[in-house]
Enzyme design. Structure first.
Site, mmCIF file in Angstrom:
data_model
loop_
_atom_site.group_PDB
_atom_site.id
_atom_site.type_symbol
_atom_site.label_atom_id
_atom_site.label_comp_id
_atom_site.label_asym_id
_atom_site.label_seq_id
_atom_site.Cartn_x
_atom_site.Cartn_y
_atom_site.Cartn_z
ATOM 1 N NE ARG A 188 -3.597 0.242 2.617
ATOM 2 C CZ ARG A 188 -4.224 0.554 3.752
ATOM 3 N NH1 ARG A 188 -4.224 -0.312 4.772
ATOM 4 N NH2 ARG A 188 -4.850 1.711 3.886
ATOM 5 C CB CYS A 247 -1.834 4.161 9.505
ATOM 6 S SG CYS A 247 -3.228 4.717 10.516
#
Length: 290
Positions: A188, A247
């Site tokens: 990611r 995050c």
């Protein structure tokens, strides 16, 4: 792994300690279980079936700012104080947070309490899985707490905004500049994998370093300090420079903040909006690759 962090950090408490303090009037036990949609788990429903005696359930998605489309953003202090009053979490109490994974969403709620000015708050080392594995008592059913007064004051030093992150990104390459550490998975972070939330671009904040949160956890417990230090050092972390964590939506960034707190860096800001905010803003730059 060893239990070294149990007795050396004020931010972690052991299952032994909590067992000895069950029912103590000055201890608030908070179940912070939350799961990604892909997990097909309902933290609130699981709480009703089994929880640590005396615990109350903290719903991350309900105790949030509902005026934004961003997921589980911090509410305002008045709303947070009201929610804690209803949960029976009051001023002067020691707050112990746990979750049903071991260490996942508990860190987010630990950081949330600290962001609202509470300092005597710790995460249960090993969480509910360790508690159950040791054969400790469980309770079931709905909980009706006794309301308590809770004072909430935002500690802005622990909260990073999108503007803070824009500035940190711009200065990250400068000598002594701020460090951005991203807790998402490597695919990611690199932009090799689509984001789980629709509409988000793939990649990371320019200047950020990648430390997947799982690198700090083993068997549902935070790793010992020496291993935490090694994990942060491996991504170039410099204790002498400012640092902020991020995050996907502010949950696992809190695990990085907890790890840094255990290492003595106890005022690390978390980017509340995280990639859910940055990734949807076409006016903000992104980087891809390692």
């Amino acid at each position: 792994m060893t239990g070294a962090t149990e007795s050396t950090s004020p931010y972690l408490v052991s299952t032994d300690w909590l067992a000895e303090h069950l029912g103590a009037p000055g201890v608030a036990i908070v179940d912070a279980s939350w799961h990604l949609p892909t997990a097909n788990r309902d933290g609130a429903a699981e709480f009703v079936k089994a929880h640590i005696p005396g615990a109350v359930f903290f719903d991350i998605d309900a105790i949030a700012d509902h005026a934004t489309s961003l997921p589980h953003m911090l509410p305002d202090p008045v709303a947070f104080a009201s929610a804690m009053r209803k949960l029976g979490v009051g001023d002067g109490m020691k707050i112990v947070v746990y979750d049903s994974v071991g260490l996942f969403s508990a860190a987010r709620v630990w950081w949330t309490f600290r962001a609202f000015g509470k300092r005597d708050v710790a995460v249960l080392d090993g969480g509910l899985p360790k508690w159950i594995a040791e054969g400790r008592p469980l309770a079931e059913g709905e909980v009706i707490p006794q309301p308590r007064h809770f004072t909430a004051r935002l500690d802005h030093a622990l909260i990073a905004s999108v503007e803070d992150m824009r500035e940190a990104s711009a200065k990250a390459a400068a000598p002594g500049g701020p460090q951005i550490i991203d807790a998402r998975s490597a695919p990611r972070f690199r932009g090799d994998e689509l984001e789980p939330r629709p509409g988000l671009r793939s990649g990371h904040i320019p200047g950020a370093h990648n430390l997947p949160w799982g690198n700090l956890v083993a068997d549902g417990r935070l790793k010992p300090p020496a291993e935490l230090e090694a994990a942060f050092a491996a991504v170039g972390y410099d204790p002498a420079r400012p640092v902020v964590t991020t995050c996907g939506s502010g949950v696992t960034a809190s695990i990085l903040a907890l790890g840094l707190a255990v290492l003595g860096r106890d005022a690390v800001p978390v980017y509340d909006g995280s990639w859910s905010e940055w990734g949807m803003r076409p006016d903000l730059p992104i980087a891809q690759g390692g």
